[in-house]
Write a protein that holds these residues in place. Structure first.
Motif, PDB file in Angstrom:
ATOM      1  N   LEU A  40       0.825  -1.189  -0.082  1.00 26.34           N
ATOM      2  CA  LEU A  40      -0.014  -0.085   0.040  1.00 26.34           C
ATOM      3  C   LEU A  40       0.648   1.180   0.036  1.00 26.34           C
ATOM      4  N   MET A  41       1.780   1.221   0.933  1.00 25.78           N
ATOM      5  CA  MET A  41       2.868   2.322   0.889  1.00 25.78           C
ATOM      6  C   MET A  41       3.293   2.716  -0.546  1.00 25.78           C
ATOM      7  N   ALA A  42       3.854   1.422  -1.032  1.00 23.39           N
ATOM      8  CA  ALA A  42       4.507   1.785  -2.387  1.00 23.39           C
ATOM      9  C   ALA A  42       3.526   2.151  -3.238  1.00 23.39           C
ATOM     10  N   LYS A  43       2.426   1.745  -3.391  1.00 20.67           N
ATOM     11  CA  LYS A  43       1.658   1.861  -4.586  1.00 20.67           C
ATOM     12  C   LYS A  43       0.975   3.692  -4.345  1.00 20.67           C
ATOM     13  N   TRP A  44       0.986   4.065  -3.238  1.00 21.88           N
ATOM     14  CA  TRP A  44       0.789   5.600  -3.037  1.00 21.88           C
ATOM     15  C   TRP A  44       2.024   6.238  -3.396  1.00 21.88           C
ATOM     16  N   LEU A  45       3.067   5.855  -3.296  1.00 26.95           N
ATOM     17  CA  LEU A  45       4.462   6.646  -3.619  1.00 26.95           C
ATOM     18  C   LEU A  45       4.662   6.807  -5.111  1.00 26.95           C
ATOM     19  N   LEU A  83       7.932  -1.940  -6.089  1.00 29.59           N
ATOM     20  CA  LEU A  83       8.849  -1.072  -6.776  1.00 29.59           C
ATOM     21  C   LEU A  83       9.960  -1.909  -7.473  1.00 29.59           C
ATOM     22  N   ASP A  84      10.326  -2.974  -7.158  1.00 27.65           N
ATOM     23  CA  ASP A  84      11.348  -3.752  -7.971  1.00 27.65           C
ATOM     24  C   ASP A  84      11.387  -3.490  -9.291  1.00 27.65           C
ATOM     25  N   PRO A  85      10.045  -3.696 -10.068  1.00 30.66           N
ATOM     26  CA  PRO A  85      10.247  -3.446 -11.487  1.00 30.66           C
ATOM     27  C   PRO A  85      10.871  -2.122 -11.965  1.00 30.66           C
ATOM     28  N   PHE A  86      10.308  -0.997 -11.146  1.00 31.47           N
ATOM     29  CA  PHE A  86      10.773   0.218 -11.437  1.00 31.47           C
ATOM     30  C   PHE A  86      12.293   0.678 -10.965  1.00 31.47           C
ATOM     31  N   ILE A  87      12.563  -0.038 -10.114  1.00 33.31           N
ATOM     32  CA  ILE A  87      14.031  -0.063  -9.644  1.00 33.31           C
ATOM     33  C   ILE A  87      14.920  -0.694 -10.757  1.00 33.31           C
ATOM     34  N   LYS A  88      14.562  -1.762 -11.383  1.00 37.82           N
ATOM     35  CA  LYS A  88      15.512  -2.514 -12.420  1.00 37.82           C
ATOM     36  C   LYS A  88      15.464  -1.669 -13.632  1.00 37.82           C
TER      37      LYS A  88
END
Length: 339
Positions: free
Chosen positions: A166-171, A203-208
């Motif tokens: 939830l935190m990651a999706k909001w960010l 977030l890992d897909p965005f980090i990659k």
């Protein structure tokens, strides 16, 4: 002569009848006495050999901390609902001390508790406390924090993987690109590992793809906001750009926002949190905190007492899932979450 014989015979009959009646009376009296004695003896015998169940169920509630606002809610709601159900509660607070928590569990066991509900200060070290209870035949509920490598009977909590998600999706909606700072809680709290796994899943897909850069990812020991404040202050003092902060609870969010405020960045850099502390809700209204994950404590306590009732009455738990804690697959109950 005939009348005399008849009178004598009649007298003998009456005497025999009286004797028979007397002996019958004595026999019946003795029989009654023997029956009464046997009934009384059996009653005393049963009392001596029957295990007397306690009139009230006594619950031991061992808390790892009362530092955060939310733990006061857990304690107060749990005690109130226990009393509504006719249960007694013996509660203790270890003040973030692992050795003290073990000693406090020993104290609770001396109070002849029927169930132990434990919030571990450290998910590994608390296994010793669980072992003490299990040796006494006491069933153990791991409450909101998982005790690893121990023979706990049940784990009841919110879905902490979902907290991270939830935190990651909001960010990611607010800041799809940029430098992220991750403020994790205490490494001895297994919820922290779950939260970490949850936000990395998002977030890992965005980090990659290098859309997101990890500027910081560190633990805040004992969930202290001072660590959050210092981490963010150090980054800003080094002129490092921060575009988003994932703080694992509202206390850490407060520390991060204090650091941002000193650089006039509060409200510009979005910050997450969890627990819906009053101060966090005020910051959200003010615009300095992006969101907080709300945890309905009363529902968690209700669920816990449903489990307590089943354990006390030796009923099946029918858990929705099993989670391996390193020792065994533990019956697990997760509550849903909202923002």
């Amino acid at each position: 002569m005939t009348r005399t014989l008849f009178k004598k015979s009649n007298n003998l009959t009456r005497k025999n009848l009286l004797k028979t009646t007397l002996w019958l009376f004595i026999f019946i009296t003795l029989l009654v006495v023997v029956v009464i004695y046997l009934l009384y003896f059996l009653k005393i015998y049963n009392k001596m050999h029957t295990i007397v169940k306690p009139s009230k169920v006594v619950i031991g509630f061992a808390m790892g901390t009362l530092k955060e606002e939310r733990w006061f809610k857990d304690r107060d709601i749990l005690i109130a609902k226990a009393h509504e159900k006719g249960y007694e509660v013996e509660w203790v607070n270890a003040n973030e001390n692992d050795v003290e928590q073990i000693n406090q569990v020993k104290f609770l066991l001396s109070k002849n508790i029927n169930i132990l509900i434990i919030v571990p200060n450290n998910y590994e070290k608390c296994s010793s406390a669980v072992n003490l209870a299990k040796k006494r035949g006491i069933k153990v509920i791991s409450y909101d924090r998982l005790v690893r490598n121990s023979d706990i009977d049940v784990y009841v909590s919110f879905n902490n993987y979902k907290v991270g998600e939830l935190m990651a999706k909001w960010l990611i909606k607010k800041v799809p690109r940029g430098n992220y700072a991750f403020l994790l809680g205490d490494p001895g709290d297994y919820n922290v590992q779950m939260i970490k796994e949850g936000y990395h899943k998002v977030l890992d897909p965005f980090i990659k793809k290098k859309q997101i850069n990890i500027a910081l990812e560190k633990y805040c020991y004992n969930w202290r906001k001072e660590y959050a404040y210092n981490y963010i202050t150090n980054l800003l003092d080094q002129n490092k750009r921060i575009d988003a902060i994932l703080a694992s609870n509202d206390s850490l969010a407060e520390g991060a926002i204090m650091a941002l405020s000193e650089k006039r960045l509060a409200g510009i850099v979005p910050v997450t949190g969890q627990d819906a502390d009053i101060s966090a809700c005020q910051r959200i209204i003010k615009g300095t905190q992006l969101m907080t994950v709300y945890k309905p404590i009363d529902k968690l306590v209700d669920l816990t007492f449903e489990i307590v009732d089943r354990l006390i009455n030796n009923k099946s738990l029918n858990p929705p899932l099993m989670l391996n804690n390193g020792y065994k697959n533990v019956p697990t109950f997760f509550l849903t979450l909202s923002v």
